[in-house]
Design a protein around this motif. Structure first.
Motif, short mmCIF file in Angstrom:
data_model
loop_
_atom_site.label_atom_id
_atom_site.label_comp_id
_atom_site.label_asym_id
_atom_site.label_seq_id
_atom_site.Cartn_x
_atom_site.Cartn_y
_atom_site.Cartn_z
N PRO A 70 -21.57 9.01 1.58
CA PRO A 70 -20.15 9.03 1.95
C PRO A 70 -19.20 8.62 0.82
O PRO A 70 -18.17 9.26 0.63
CB PRO A 70 -20.07 8.01 3.09
CG PRO A 70 -21.44 7.82 3.58
CD PRO A 70 -22.39 8.26 2.52
N HIS A 71 -19.56 7.59 0.06
CA HIS A 71 -18.60 7.15 -0.96
C HIS A 71 -18.46 8.17 -2.08
O HIS A 71 -17.41 8.28 -2.71
CB HIS A 71 -18.96 5.76 -1.50
CG HIS A 71 -20.24 5.70 -2.27
ND1 HIS A 71 -21.45 5.46 -1.67
CD2 HIS A 71 -20.51 5.86 -3.58
CE1 HIS A 71 -22.41 5.47 -2.59
NE2 HIS A 71 -21.86 5.72 -3.75
N VAL A 74 -15.91 10.77 -0.88
CA VAL A 74 -14.52 10.31 -1.07
C VAL A 74 -14.10 10.57 -2.52
O VAL A 74 -13.00 11.04 -2.78
CB VAL A 74 -14.38 8.82 -0.73
CG1 VAL A 74 -12.95 8.35 -0.96
CG2 VAL A 74 -14.80 8.54 0.70
N GLU A 98 -5.33 -1.40 -0.11
CA GLU A 98 -6.14 -1.56 -1.31
C GLU A 98 -7.54 -0.99 -1.11
O GLU A 98 -8.12 -0.40 -2.01
CB GLU A 98 -6.26 -3.05 -1.68
CG GLU A 98 -5.00 -3.63 -2.30
CD GLU A 98 -5.06 -5.14 -2.45
OE1 GLU A 98 -4.00 -5.75 -2.62
OE2 GLU A 98 -6.17 -5.72 -2.35
N MET A 99 -8.09 -1.20 0.09
CA MET A 99 -9.42 -0.65 0.37
C MET A 99 -9.40 0.87 0.31
O MET A 99 -10.35 1.50 -0.14
CB MET A 99 -9.92 -1.11 1.74
CG MET A 99 -10.33 -2.57 1.79
SD MET A 99 -11.68 -2.96 0.66
CE MET A 99 -10.82 -3.70 -0.71
N ALA A 101 -7.77 2.54 -1.68
CA ALA A 101 -7.74 2.91 -3.10
C ALA A 101 -8.98 2.41 -3.83
O ALA A 101 -8.97 2.34 -5.06
CB ALA A 101 -6.48 2.33 -3.75
N TYR A 102 -10.03 2.10 -3.09
CA TYR A 102 -11.21 1.48 -3.69
C TYR A 102 -11.78 2.27 -4.87
O TYR A 102 -12.21 1.68 -5.86
CB TYR A 102 -12.30 1.28 -2.63
CG TYR A 102 -13.47 0.48 -3.13
CD1 TYR A 102 -13.40 -0.90 -3.21
CD2 TYR A 102 -14.65 1.10 -3.55
CE1 TYR A 102 -14.47 -1.65 -3.68
CE2 TYR A 102 -15.71 0.36 -4.03
CZ TYR A 102 -15.61 -1.01 -4.09
OH TYR A 102 -16.67 -1.75 -4.56
N ILE A 103 -11.76 3.58 -4.78
CA ILE A 103 -12.38 4.39 -5.85
C ILE A 103 -11.51 4.48 -7.10
O ILE A 103 -11.94 5.01 -8.11
CB ILE A 103 -12.71 5.82 -5.37
CG1 ILE A 103 -11.44 6.53 -4.92
CG2 ILE A 103 -13.73 5.80 -4.26
CD1 ILE A 103 -11.63 8.03 -4.73
N ARG A 104 -10.28 3.98 -7.00
CA ARG A 104 -9.39 4.11 -8.17
C ARG A 104 -9.33 2.79 -8.93
O ARG A 104 -9.32 1.73 -8.35
CB ARG A 104 -8.00 4.51 -7.69
CG ARG A 104 -8.04 5.85 -6.97
CD ARG A 104 -6.71 6.17 -6.36
NE ARG A 104 -5.66 6.24 -7.36
CZ ARG A 104 -4.39 6.46 -7.06
NH1 ARG A 104 -4.03 6.61 -5.81
NH2 ARG A 104 -3.49 6.52 -8.00
N ASN A 105 -9.29 2.90 -10.26
CA ASN A 105 -9.31 1.68 -11.07
C ASN A 105 -8.00 1.38 -11.78
O ASN A 105 -7.82 0.31 -12.32
CB ASN A 105 -10.46 1.74 -12.07
CG ASN A 105 -11.81 1.63 -11.36
OD1 ASN A 105 -11.97 0.80 -10.47
ND2 ASN A 105 -12.74 2.49 -11.71
N LYS B 169 -11.75 -7.45 -5.85
CA LYS B 169 -11.98 -6.16 -5.20
C LYS B 169 -13.33 -6.13 -4.49
O LYS B 169 -13.44 -5.68 -3.35
CB LYS B 169 -11.93 -5.08 -6.29
CG LYS B 169 -11.83 -3.68 -5.78
CD LYS B 169 -11.51 -2.75 -6.94
CE LYS B 169 -11.61 -1.32 -6.49
NZ LYS B 169 -11.25 -0.38 -7.56
N ALA B 185 -17.45 2.78 4.26
CA ALA B 185 -18.00 3.91 3.50
C ALA B 185 -16.96 5.02 3.37
O ALA B 185 -16.86 5.68 2.33
CB ALA B 185 -19.26 4.44 4.19
N MET B 187 -13.95 4.63 2.92
CA MET B 187 -12.97 4.24 1.89
C MET B 187 -13.50 4.53 0.48
O MET B 187 -12.83 4.29 -0.51
CB MET B 187 -12.68 2.73 1.97
CG MET B 187 -12.12 2.25 3.28
SD MET B 187 -10.51 2.96 3.60
CE MET B 187 -10.92 4.07 4.94
N GLY B 188 -14.75 4.98 0.40
CA GLY B 188 -15.35 5.20 -0.90
C GLY B 188 -16.11 3.97 -1.39
O GLY B 188 -16.49 3.88 -2.55
N ILE B 189 -16.31 3.01 -0.50
CA ILE B 189 -17.08 1.82 -0.85
C ILE B 189 -18.56 2.14 -0.78
O ILE B 189 -19.02 2.69 0.22
CB ILE B 189 -16.74 0.65 0.10
CG1 ILE B 189 -15.27 0.22 -0.08
CG2 ILE B 189 -17.67 -0.54 -0.13
CD1 ILE B 189 -14.77 -0.77 0.96
N ASN B 190 -19.28 1.83 -1.85
CA ASN B 190 -20.73 2.02 -1.85
C ASN B 190 -21.32 0.83 -1.09
O ASN B 190 -21.54 -0.24 -1.65
CB ASN B 190 -21.23 2.06 -3.29
CG ASN B 190 -22.73 2.25 -3.37
OD1 ASN B 190 -23.44 2.11 -2.38
ND2 ASN B 190 -23.20 2.56 -4.55
#
Ligand SMILES: Nc1ncnc2c1ncn2[C@@H]1O[C@H](COP(=O)(O)OP(=O)(O)OP(=O)(O)O)[C@@H](O)[C@H]1O
Ligand SMILES: [Mg+2]
Lengths: 234, 298
Positions: A70-71, A74, A98-99, A101-105, B169, B185, B187-190
């Motif tokens: 899944p991640h 995204v 913020e969550m 936007a988790y994949i963005r740094n 984070k 998951a 949200m793109g969280i591994n």
């Protein structure tokens, strides 16, 4: 943009999807309508990688994404607003965003994105420090949508955004969906409120007990007597 | 209370806080792991034991400074905790909690037996010069440098943990994952990575606790994880399993009550006190002191 071919999904013994095929083109709003238990949520969760497919193929932007975590999905540009909103109840509005936007740094870009979400949903700005569980149902829906936009998705999957909301709020949410689409995000919209969904969609699919039974132009489907009888309460 | 009584009280309070800090350090690992995968990690006490042995080995054999030894022991146990999850729990994540619990008990027995084979059945002790123990007078009470070390290190670690969980984070992703696994998951969280991270942090805290307890009681043995683990688990439940501040509070409360109980003359009931309090609290408040109503995860 998204193409799903011959998808079969089951939960243990329950067959949830059988031979489902559909596609979503860049820039469209595609509606997916059907009764309770038809398999709409299952479709979205299979696309998002939460539920595994037994067989079939899901491709996004020309790449096979079947069976991917899944991640990772995204990261490829698909974001979902889950059924029942599912905000993180014990986290603040800001933390929820913020969550998303988790994949963005890039911190600066994320801060700008949060500002954009607050412009789109001013009610969230006023409540940014509040825990999400203290928000009203409508506000939670806005938060769930804002959160899903934080990853800058190319394709946004919406699962029953109108569920449990007063008619005026439903209208507002649908206006916002159209705005999001107009600013370049492709949308796949699952709804029980078929009337509203068909009024803003370009095309639609009708799902019955795990199978696609009808599909086509949204206006034509809205005029179809069978659809009117089964889903538009006539 | 007369002057003598007050003096005694403060003395025992300090002793209790020192002991309770070590319970709290271990309890945090139970609560964090439970919060994220609803599993009672039965092997957690053995990670604590492993931490104590690694610390002992480094200090006694490699003449390492106690602080350096503690840091290395924390790192080693991080790896151990992550491996345990990977090998023994990950594949059972979707099966019943009972299967995972049995697997955890298996790991616990395995590690304790392994330690017995390697280090023998007798307790070992830290060298005398491992940490210079002196008494410091604060007002009426005496506090030893060792107690100061334990309270100081525990406080520091808990502040650091609170910072990680609230501000970073990864910490936020941890909270999100423990609230709602699937949505995290989305949200793109591994989530697998976050679960490993949780085991790493919890195990590091237990390792620090192991080294501190090893120095405090001057004994390190293969079966030390059992009672310490049970008491720390009791502390976690007392505070409300899944709640980080709850584990801290539960640990301190348990340590202080235990020491006070012993001071009041119930020393033969030392180990029973923790469980007596646990039963009492659960009868009155089933979710523990700071626990939230347990939400069913889908
Ligand atoms: N986690 C699950 N375990 C077992 N069966 C499930 C699970 N989720 C869904 N199902 C079953 O799969 C079928 C399709 O469910 P799904 O949630 O996809 O329907 P839906 O169209 O989204 O319904 P609704 O409009 O009520 O949200 C139903 O028969 C449902 O009972
Ligand atoms: Mg649904």
């Amino acid at each position: 943009m998204l193409s799903v071919e011959k998808l079969f999904v089951s939960y243990k013994a329950i067959k949830a999807l059988q031979d489902v095929s559909f596609n979503v083109e860049q820039g469209e709003i595609v509606a997916l309508i059907g009764a309770n238990g038809a398999g709409k949520t299952t479709i979205l969760n299979t696309v998002s990688g939460i539920v595994p497919a037994i067989s079939g193929k899901i491709a996004f932007k020309g790449e096979d994404i079947t069976g991917i975590q899944p991640h990772e999905i995204v990261k490829r540009g698909i974001s979902q607003v889950p059924e029942g909103r599912r905000v993180f109840a014990n986290m603040s509005v800001l933390e929820n965003l913020e969550m998303g936007a988790y994949i963005r740094n890039d911190k600066k870009a994320v801060a700008e994105e949060i500002d954009e979400v607050f412009q789109r949903f001013p009610r969230l700005f006023e409540r940014k420090k509040q825990l999400a569980k203290t928000l009203s149902g409508g506000e939670q829906q806005m938060l769930a949508m804002g959160r899903a936009l934080m990853s800058r998705p190319a394709l946004l999957l919406l699962d029953e955004p109108s569920m449990g909301l007063a008619p005026m709020l439903v209208q507002q949410i649908f206006d916002i969906i159209q705005e999001i689409n107009a600013s370049g995000t492709t949308i796949m919209l699952v709804e029980q409120n078929a009337n509203m969904a068909l009024s803003i969609a370009n095309r639609a699919y009708v799902l019955e007990t795990g199978e696609v039974v009808l599909s086509g132009d949204a206006k034509e489907l809205a005029a179809n007597p069978e659809v009117r009888k089964a889903y538009l309460g006539e | 209370m007369n002057a003598q009584g007050t003096h005694m009280f403060f003395q025992q309070l300090i002793n209790g806080i020192a002991l309770g800090s070590t319970y709290a350090l271990i309890a945090l690992g139970y609560t964090m792991v439970y919060g994220i995968i609803t599993l009672i990690n039965f092997a957690h006490g053995e990670i604590f034991m492993a931490g104590a042995f690694v610390g002992l080995l480094l200090v006694a054999t490699f003449k390492m400074n106690i602080f350096a030894a503690m840091v290395v022991s924390m790192l080693v146990c991080m790896v151990l905790g992550v491996l345990i999850e990977l090998i023994a729990y990950r594949r059972l994540r979707k099966s019943s909690r009972l299967s995972a619990l049995i697997s955890a008990i298996g790991v616990s027995i395995f590690l304790a037996t392994l330690a017995q084979m390697i280090f023998g059945a007798n307790a070992r002790s830290f060298p005398d010069d491992a940490f210079p123990v002196r008494q410091i007078h604060i007002g009426d009470a005496d506090i030893s440098t060792l107690q100061l070390l334990i309270i100081g290190v525990s406080a520091l670690l808990m502040v650091a943990l609170e910072y990680i969980v609230q501000r970073t984070k990864l910490g936020k992703a941890m909270r999100a994952t423990s609230e709602d696994y699937n949505t995290a998951a989305l949200m793109g969280i591994n989530v697998n990575m976050i679960i490993s991270f949780t085991f790493a942090i919890g195990s590091a805290l237990a390792a620090a606790g192991g080294v501190l307890v090893g120095v405090l009681f001057n004994a390190v043995s293969f079966n030390m994880g059992l009672m310490a683990g049970l008491k720390a688990f009791a502390a976690a439940v007392l505070g409300g399993i899944g709640s980080i501040p709850g584990a801290m509070l539960g640990g301190l409360l348990l340590g202080v009550t235990e020491v006070m109980g012993v001071a009041a003359g119930y020393s033969s009931y030392r180990d029973a006190i923790a469980f007596f309090i646990l039963v009492l609290v659960l009868l009155i408040r089933p979710t523990g002191l700071l626990g939230r109503k347990i939400q069913k995860k889908v």
